[in-house]
Scaffold this active site. Sequence first.
Site, PDB file in Angstrom:
ATOM      1  N   ARG A  78       0.728  -1.334   0.102  1.00 17.77           N
ATOM      2  CA  ARG A  78       0.059  -0.145   0.025  1.00 17.77           C
ATOM      3  C   ARG A  78       0.821   1.365   0.200  1.00 17.77           C
ATOM      4  O   ARG A  78       0.313   1.875   0.048  1.00 17.77           O
ATOM      5  CB  ARG A  78      -1.021   0.079   1.308  1.00 17.77           C
ATOM      6  CG  ARG A  78      -1.846   1.515   1.261  1.00 17.77           C
ATOM      7  CD  ARG A  78      -0.908   1.475   3.074  1.00 17.77           C
ATOM      8  NE  ARG A  78      -1.333   2.864   3.091  1.00 17.77           N
ATOM      9  CZ  ARG A  78      -1.308   4.553   3.480  1.00 17.77           C
ATOM     10  NH1 ARG A  78      -0.657   4.326   3.221  1.00 17.77           N
ATOM     11  NH2 ARG A  78      -2.563   5.405   3.120  1.00 17.77           N
ATOM     12  N   HIS A  83       3.721   6.226  -2.479  1.00 13.21           N
ATOM     13  CA  HIS A  83       4.447   7.017  -2.415  1.00 13.21           C
ATOM     14  C   HIS A  83       5.790   6.682  -3.863  1.00 13.21           C
ATOM     15  O   HIS A  83       6.547   8.011  -3.810  1.00 13.21           O
ATOM     16  CB  HIS A  83       5.592   6.969  -1.512  1.00 13.21           C
ATOM     17  CG  HIS A  83       4.130   7.109   0.433  1.00 13.21           C
ATOM     18  ND1 HIS A  83       4.348   8.257  -0.144  1.00 13.21           N
ATOM     19  CD2 HIS A  83       3.936   6.142   1.359  1.00 13.21           C
ATOM     20  CE1 HIS A  83       3.120   8.346   1.277  1.00 13.21           C
ATOM     21  NE2 HIS A  83       3.584   6.759   1.871  1.00 13.21           N
TER      22      HIS A  83
END
Length: 115
Positions: A78, A83
Amino acid sequence: MDERILKWLYDVKMAIDEIEGYFKKTNKDFHTYKENLMLKRAIERNLEIIGEALNRIIKYDASYADHITHAKSIVGLRNHIIHVYDNISDENIWSILINHLPKLKKEVNALIIKK
């Protein structure tokens, strides 16, 4: 089982069901996945939801990490999707869908039934 944990488990279940639903009218095939940007983004979003829900579960009750195989890796995925969005491997995501999502589904369903 705490109601918050149960809610987050249902969030994981619904995200998995949604991913599976994307392939009801089409073959589950890597080439189709790789060429369909909207499908890729929809799957990535559901993987984000799964990772965030598991992150919340583990923060609330760390013992759940023992009941969900690779729970911390799922949270890491995730984080990677969010990111490092510009370096997501189609092959890695596909491998997760084929090899790991079915097992996660079984584990989550077992926890929900156990409630």
